[in-house]
Motif scaffolding. Structure first.
Motif, PDB file in Angstrom:
ATOM      1  N   TYR A 151     -10.336 -26.901  26.636  1.00  0.00           N
ATOM      2  CA  TYR A 151     -10.899 -26.910  25.279  1.00  0.00           C
ATOM      3  C   TYR A 151     -12.098 -25.975  25.169  1.00  0.00           C
ATOM      4  O   TYR A 151     -13.156 -26.374  24.660  1.00  0.00           O
ATOM      5  N   ALA A 152     -11.956 -24.746  25.633  1.00  0.00           N
ATOM      6  CA  ALA A 152     -13.030 -23.771  25.398  1.00  0.00           C
ATOM      7  C   ALA A 152     -13.197 -23.610  23.887  1.00  0.00           C
ATOM      8  O   ALA A 152     -12.214 -23.501  23.152  1.00  0.00           O
ATOM      9  N   LEU A 153     -14.452 -23.639  23.440  1.00  0.00           N
ATOM     10  CA  LEU A 153     -14.751 -23.626  22.008  1.00  0.00           C
ATOM     11  C   LEU A 153     -15.737 -22.509  21.691  1.00  0.00           C
ATOM     12  O   LEU A 153     -16.587 -22.176  22.529  1.00  0.00           O
ATOM     13  N   THR A 154     -15.651 -21.973  20.487  1.00  0.00           N
ATOM     14  CA  THR A 154     -16.756 -21.153  19.995  1.00  0.00           C
ATOM     15  C   THR A 154     -17.858 -22.100  19.522  1.00  0.00           C
ATOM     16  O   THR A 154     -17.611 -23.292  19.284  1.00  0.00           O
ATOM     17  N   GLY A 155     -19.059 -21.567  19.354  1.00  0.00           N
ATOM     18  CA  GLY A 155     -20.144 -22.383  18.814  1.00  0.00           C
ATOM     19  C   GLY A 155     -19.764 -22.980  17.466  1.00  0.00           C
ATOM     20  O   GLY A 155     -20.034 -24.158  17.187  1.00  0.00           O
ATOM     21  N   ARG A 156     -19.099 -22.169  16.630  1.00  0.00           N
ATOM     22  CA  ARG A 156     -18.684 -22.654  15.303  1.00  0.00           C
ATOM     23  C   ARG A 156     -17.723 -23.842  15.440  1.00  0.00           C
ATOM     24  O   ARG A 156     -17.845 -24.857  14.746  1.00  0.00           O
ATOM     25  N   GLN A 157     -16.758 -23.718  16.344  1.00  0.00           N
ATOM     26  CA  GLN A 157     -15.799 -24.814  16.548  1.00  0.00           C
ATOM     27  C   GLN A 157     -16.499 -26.055  17.091  1.00  0.00           C
ATOM     28  O   GLN A 157     -16.162 -27.181  16.723  1.00  0.00           O
ATOM     29  N   ALA A 158     -17.487 -25.868  17.961  1.00  0.00           N
ATOM     30  CA  ALA A 158     -18.242 -27.010  18.489  1.00  0.00           C
ATOM     31  C   ALA A 158     -18.944 -27.752  17.354  1.00  0.00           C
ATOM     32  O   ALA A 158     -18.941 -28.981  17.297  1.00  0.00           O
TER      33      ALA A 158
ATOM     34  N   GLY B   5      -7.048 -28.635  15.424  1.00  0.00           N
ATOM     35  CA  GLY B   5      -6.155 -27.526  15.761  1.00  0.00           C
ATOM     36  C   GLY B   5      -6.600 -26.699  16.953  1.00  0.00           C
ATOM     37  O   GLY B   5      -6.079 -25.607  17.188  1.00  0.00           O
ATOM     38  N   ILE B   6      -7.585 -27.201  17.725  1.00  0.00           N
ATOM     39  CA  ILE B   6      -8.075 -26.457  18.891  1.00  0.00           C
ATOM     40  C   ILE B   6      -7.153 -26.753  20.083  1.00  0.00           C
ATOM     41  O   ILE B   6      -6.778 -27.894  20.318  1.00  0.00           O
ATOM     42  N   SER B   7      -6.843 -25.708  20.840  1.00  0.00           N
ATOM     43  CA  SER B   7      -5.956 -25.858  21.988  1.00  0.00           C
ATOM     44  C   SER B   7      -6.742 -26.267  23.239  1.00  0.00           C
ATOM     45  O   SER B   7      -7.804 -25.704  23.522  1.00  0.00           O
ATOM     46  N   ALA B   8      -6.212 -27.235  23.959  1.00  0.00           N
ATOM     47  CA  ALA B   8      -6.785 -27.608  25.267  1.00  0.00           C
ATOM     48  C   ALA B   8      -6.581 -26.480  26.275  1.00  0.00           C
ATOM     49  O   ALA B   8      -7.328 -26.334  27.231  1.00  0.00           O
TER      50      ALA B   8
END
Lengths: 359, 359
Positions: free
Chosen positions: B190-197, B144-147
């Motif tokens: 796709y910038a991510l938080t550390g948690r999402q990574a 569900g992460i946005s590009a």
């Protein structure tokens, strides 16, 4: 300064489509969009270019794409404010004024939507005094103004922001995005200071559109010749009267391109005029001789009603009159011709300026 | 935590090109770019995904386009930092870490350029455990992460920023811009938080690339079988050994697409393997039967040297060995197969998971 209400729009849209020289979008669609916005938000203030401060933040908007598509995929109107806001975000400042980039049935009307929705005055001017198919073809380009940063928005909520190395790259990247967006998108670009707007725009375009539209309507109502009335108001001349015998049209690369062949009637009986177009009419060739060419304007009107006929609505059997109208003199300089003369569009004829009409 | 110097790059680039499954860019070009950046800025810190904070700002970069073109229009390296900075500007915050989106000779190396130039650590992970041709084909999409927001930059200084309604629209608009930019561009998305990574990336990809690259080199140096060494390290299996008999390749729509026919040698003598590819190898068909298919990996190695062969360097006469390698299990879910299974690419076979190799 004037207030423009929905009552002013029919004449304005009609005249704008004449100046759109076959392109610039459909005047019916444009008028409906602007009427809707003015009914919701009230009248729009129209200012002369001399009435604005030199440090005004002037942010234009327009629709970009193939007019053949825009007749079927109608704009919602929300894209225009979306594009304006996206460019404001890129610039980090808010528009104090908005303006039209080109004359045209849609592109002279959508700035009323932007003005009404953003709550800013609209400047009575445009960026070329006609419509042209590619976005670098603006007088501000000749003045060294950058189209970029630039924003595009579509009806789905997609937006694209561009920062480009020159205005030709802005055209190239924006056209590709527009094609993917379904061949039409709202754009906001060529942010200008008030000083730049005074120096590089064509003043009074919207007032001229209104005068042309009114002259056509009044001539028709008075059983006069609406085509002659348009020609007089524009300082142009009738170059052909005929019937559309053939139209070839394709929508490729984000443009409506093609040719139309007109068979002469009345004094033109037995002769043929060929129009070639890329969104806008580019060249009119009478029995093999170029009689009007970009950057001069080639305006096609319905012979009976005087209503402007855009290239996407040209169809077999239509009786039309073709006017040639001299362009803004800045287009006739070597730089102007390099940007939007016949050579740029791939024609090998030399541009002969259309003489001003005798008064 | 480890420090990566230029000495580590040859094994890393070789292994990355194996995991690139025919795509992901050229390992020689990738290695040169990374070497240049590491020599200029010093070693890059490689962190395990578990070593980063949950609120880290992880901004990936990659090259997008047709690898056939990138072999001729070489990246300068400056585009990568340009794309990263453009996305930082859109987000209004700076990257604390960077990461690779996909494994590949270029796309596992260019993140070292980003890390070195931006002065941030690189995370030992990637977004898919292989390379895929379209930018929505990432495990973060399944999560569900946005590009979007997304930035593209080219070597001329043009930049494009996108905010899109879903990741398929990001692919569509970015691909059109990439084509106009000459079929290759640097992208940041796709910038991510550390948690999402931690939740959505494949951990340890760069370490695996290095192990594969080292196993191939050491086997070759020890006169062992480098193909077998790669297969063992990857948990994959040899599916064919042969000689390239025919390659059909076109660069269309911003991709290198085509098929290659391999004539069997040794135990495969008399039989044929057909590879079809879109940047990456998608399907391997042995005498008419699909033997490996997306999302599993199809890795083509030079039989003698064990060097990875990308789809753009496949050529007549090359003796190659084809490995099948099981993909990350998340690709085998119904959602994973909808995003990057054979049906998406227009094939009508049912995906049969490649069994894990016996140890």
């Amino acid at each position: 300064m004037r207030e423009i209400t929905a009552d002013n729009l029919p004449d304005l849209a009609r005249g704008a489509a004449v100046l759109g020289t076959g392109g610039g979008g459909d005047p019916f669609v444009g008028r409906l969009l602007a009427e809707q916005a003015l009914k919701r938000h009230g009248p729009v203030t129209l200012l002369g270019v001399d009435e604005i401060d030199d440090d005004a933040v002037v942010i234009p908007t327009a629709f970009m794409g193939a007019p053949t598509v825009m007749l079927e995929k109608l704009p919602s109107g929300d894209e225009i404010l979306g594009a304006l806001r996206a460019l404001e975000d890129l610039l980090g400042k808010r528009a104090t004024h908005t303006v039209s980039i080109e004359a045209g049935g849609l592109n002279s009307m959508s700035p009323f939507v932007a003005a009404a929705e953003a709550g800013v005055p609209l400047i009575d001017a445009d960026g070329m005094g006609r419509a042209f198919p590619e976005l670098q073809m603006l007088l501000p380009t000749l003045g060294g103004i950058s189209a970029s940063p630039m924003a595009l928005a579509d009806e789905r909520g997609n937006s694209v922001a561009l920062r480009t190395d020159g205005n030709a790259w802005a055209e190239r990247l924006a056209r590709a995005a527009t094609v993917e967006m379904g061949c039409s998108a709202a754009v906001s670009l060529y942010a200008l200071t008030g000083r730049q707007a005074k120096d590089h725009l064509v003043p009074g375009t919207l007032t001229l559109c209104e005068r042309v539209g009114r002259a056509i309507r009044e001539a028709r109502e008075g059983h006069d010749d609406p085509v002659a009335a348009a020609a007089t108001t524009l300082g142009g001349r009738l170059v052909f009267t005929g019937k559309v015998a053939d139209v070839r049209r394709t929508t490729t690369g984000g443009f409506a391109r093609g040719t139309a062949r007109l068979a002469g009637l009345a004094q033109d009986s037995g002769s043929t005029l060929e129009l070639s177009f890329q969104n806008e009419n580019l060249v009119a060739t009478h029995d093999g001789n170029v009689v009007v060419s970009v950057p001069d304007l080639i305006c096609v009107l319905d012979t009976d009603s005087g209503e402007p006929v855009t290239t996407e609505t040209l169809r077999y059997g239509l009786r039309v009159s073709v006017l040639g109208v001299p362009c803004d003199p800045r287009w006739r300089t070597p730089e102007g011709l390099a940007l939007a003369g016949p050579g740029y569009f791939g024609y090998d004829h030399t541009y002969e300026p259309l003489p001003a009409a005798e008064v």
